[in-house]
Design a protein around this motif. Structure first.
Motif, PDB file in Angstrom:
ATOM      1  N   GLU A  29     -25.937 -19.022 -78.605  1.00  0.00           N
ATOM      2  CA  GLU A  29     -25.128 -18.631 -77.453  1.00  0.00           C
ATOM      3  C   GLU A  29     -23.877 -19.491 -77.267  1.00  0.00           C
ATOM      4  O   GLU A  29     -22.831 -18.974 -76.913  1.00  0.00           O
ATOM      5  CB  GLU A  29     -25.980 -18.660 -76.184  1.00  0.00           C
ATOM      6  N   GLY A  30     -23.968 -20.804 -77.464  1.00  0.00           N
ATOM      7  CA  GLY A  30     -22.804 -21.641 -77.171  1.00  0.00           C
ATOM      8  C   GLY A  30     -22.747 -22.907 -78.004  1.00  0.00           C
ATOM      9  O   GLY A  30     -23.583 -23.161 -78.875  1.00  0.00           O
ATOM     10  N   GLU A  31     -21.750 -23.736 -77.708  1.00  0.00           N
ATOM     11  CA  GLU A  31     -21.499 -24.963 -78.464  1.00  0.00           C
ATOM     12  C   GLU A  31     -22.617 -25.986 -78.294  1.00  0.00           C
ATOM     13  O   GLU A  31     -22.916 -26.740 -79.213  1.00  0.00           O
ATOM     14  CB  GLU A  31     -20.164 -25.577 -78.039  1.00  0.00           C
ATOM     15  N   VAL A  47     -23.053 -19.937 -85.760  1.00  0.00           N
ATOM     16  CA  VAL A  47     -21.984 -19.196 -85.098  1.00  0.00           C
ATOM     17  C   VAL A  47     -22.287 -19.107 -83.610  1.00  0.00           C
ATOM     18  O   VAL A  47     -23.267 -18.480 -83.213  1.00  0.00           O
ATOM     19  CB  VAL A  47     -21.857 -17.775 -85.688  1.00  0.00           C
ATOM     20  N   PRO A  48     -21.446 -19.724 -82.747  1.00  0.00           N
ATOM     21  CA  PRO A  48     -21.642 -19.566 -81.302  1.00  0.00           C
ATOM     22  C   PRO A  48     -21.139 -18.205 -80.833  1.00  0.00           C
ATOM     23  O   PRO A  48     -20.093 -17.731 -81.282  1.00  0.00           O
ATOM     24  CB  PRO A  48     -20.833 -20.708 -80.693  1.00  0.00           C
ATOM     25  N   ASN A  50     -20.533 -17.221 -77.497  1.00  0.00           N
ATOM     26  CA  ASN A  50     -19.615 -17.246 -76.358  1.00  0.00           C
ATOM     27  C   ASN A  50     -18.298 -17.921 -76.712  1.00  0.00           C
ATOM     28  O   ASN A  50     -18.042 -19.066 -76.386  1.00  0.00           O
ATOM     29  CB  ASN A  50     -20.271 -17.961 -75.170  1.00  0.00           C
ATOM     30  N   ARG A  51     -17.440 -17.173 -77.391  1.00  0.00           N
ATOM     31  CA  ARG A  51     -16.110 -17.674 -77.745  1.00  0.00           C
ATOM     32  C   ARG A  51     -15.021 -16.698 -77.327  1.00  0.00           C
ATOM     33  O   ARG A  51     -13.956 -16.672 -77.917  1.00  0.00           O
ATOM     34  CB  ARG A  51     -16.034 -17.902 -79.251  1.00  0.00           C
ATOM     35  N   GLY A  52     -15.295 -15.866 -76.348  1.00  0.00           N
ATOM     36  CA  GLY A  52     -14.289 -14.943 -75.858  1.00  0.00           C
ATOM     37  C   GLY A  52     -14.290 -13.591 -76.526  1.00  0.00           C
ATOM     38  O   GLY A  52     -13.566 -12.693 -76.104  1.00  0.00           O
ATOM     39  N   ASN A  53     -15.058 -13.407 -77.593  1.00  0.00           N
ATOM     40  CA  ASN A  53     -15.138 -12.116 -78.265  1.00  0.00           C
ATOM     41  C   ASN A  53     -16.334 -11.340 -77.742  1.00  0.00           C
ATOM     42  O   ASN A  53     -17.295 -11.912 -77.242  1.00  0.00           O
ATOM     43  CB  ASN A  53     -15.300 -12.300 -79.782  1.00  0.00           C
ATOM     44  N   LEU A  58     -18.165  -9.679 -82.761  1.00  0.00           N
ATOM     45  CA  LEU A  58     -18.821 -10.720 -83.535  1.00  0.00           C
ATOM     46  C   LEU A  58     -19.686 -10.105 -84.633  1.00  0.00           C
ATOM     47  O   LEU A  58     -19.673 -10.574 -85.774  1.00  0.00           O
ATOM     48  CB  LEU A  58     -19.681 -11.603 -82.634  1.00  0.00           C
TER      49      LEU A  58
END
Length: 151
Positions: A29-31, A47-48, A50-53, A58
């Protein structure tokens, strides 16, 4: 099942995940999830989400370079929704998805931990103690990875 058994089984699952991650990317989900998995010894592509896509974008991007993906979202309600969206998006793009690791880790954590980002601290907390009261040190990939980064 006592804490030592849970610890040993969780280590086995994480070692299998690290081996699979050598060739297959893991979607989280995130970093913070990425940092936790790196601390546990995963060295492959993570691969996170939650990066705006969007989830589907994704999935399309992953389909361009990969035939299989490991889905490792949190095992709370929102993580379940994201896992379902990822499964649907990956299947629509012809990418195999593996969410078995997510189910196995969730079963071992027994609601004590519901997020991937807390997984490294949970593993440390349940690590068995020796006769002197100290945590048993076990040389594993995470330990060696930490040693290499510090030098």
């Amino acid at each position: 099942m006592n804490a030592e058994d849970v610890y040993e089984e969780l280590l086995a699952v994480l070692e299998a995940l690290a081996e699979a991650n050598a060739t297959v990317p893991v979607v989280v989900e995130g970093e913070r999830d990425v940092k936790s998995l790196r601390a546990l010894g995963l060295a492959g592509e993570i691969v996170p989400l939650n990066r705006g896509n969007s989830v589907f974008n994704l999935c399309e991007r992953l389909a361009e370079g990969h035939r299989a993906v490991i889905v490792l979202t949190d095992w709370d309600v929102r993580g379940g929704q994201l896992a379902r969206l990822l499964r649907n998006g990956l299947a629509a793009n012809g990418v195999k998805h593996d969410d078995d690791f997510r189910a196995r880790i969730a079963a071992l954590c027994r609601r004590e931990v519901t997020t991937v980002e807390d997984l490294d601290r949970f593993v440390e907390r349940i690590r068995p103690r020796g006769e002197d009261g100290r945590r048993r040190v076990r040389a594993n990939r995470a330990w060696y990875a930490g040693r290499v980064r510090r030098r």
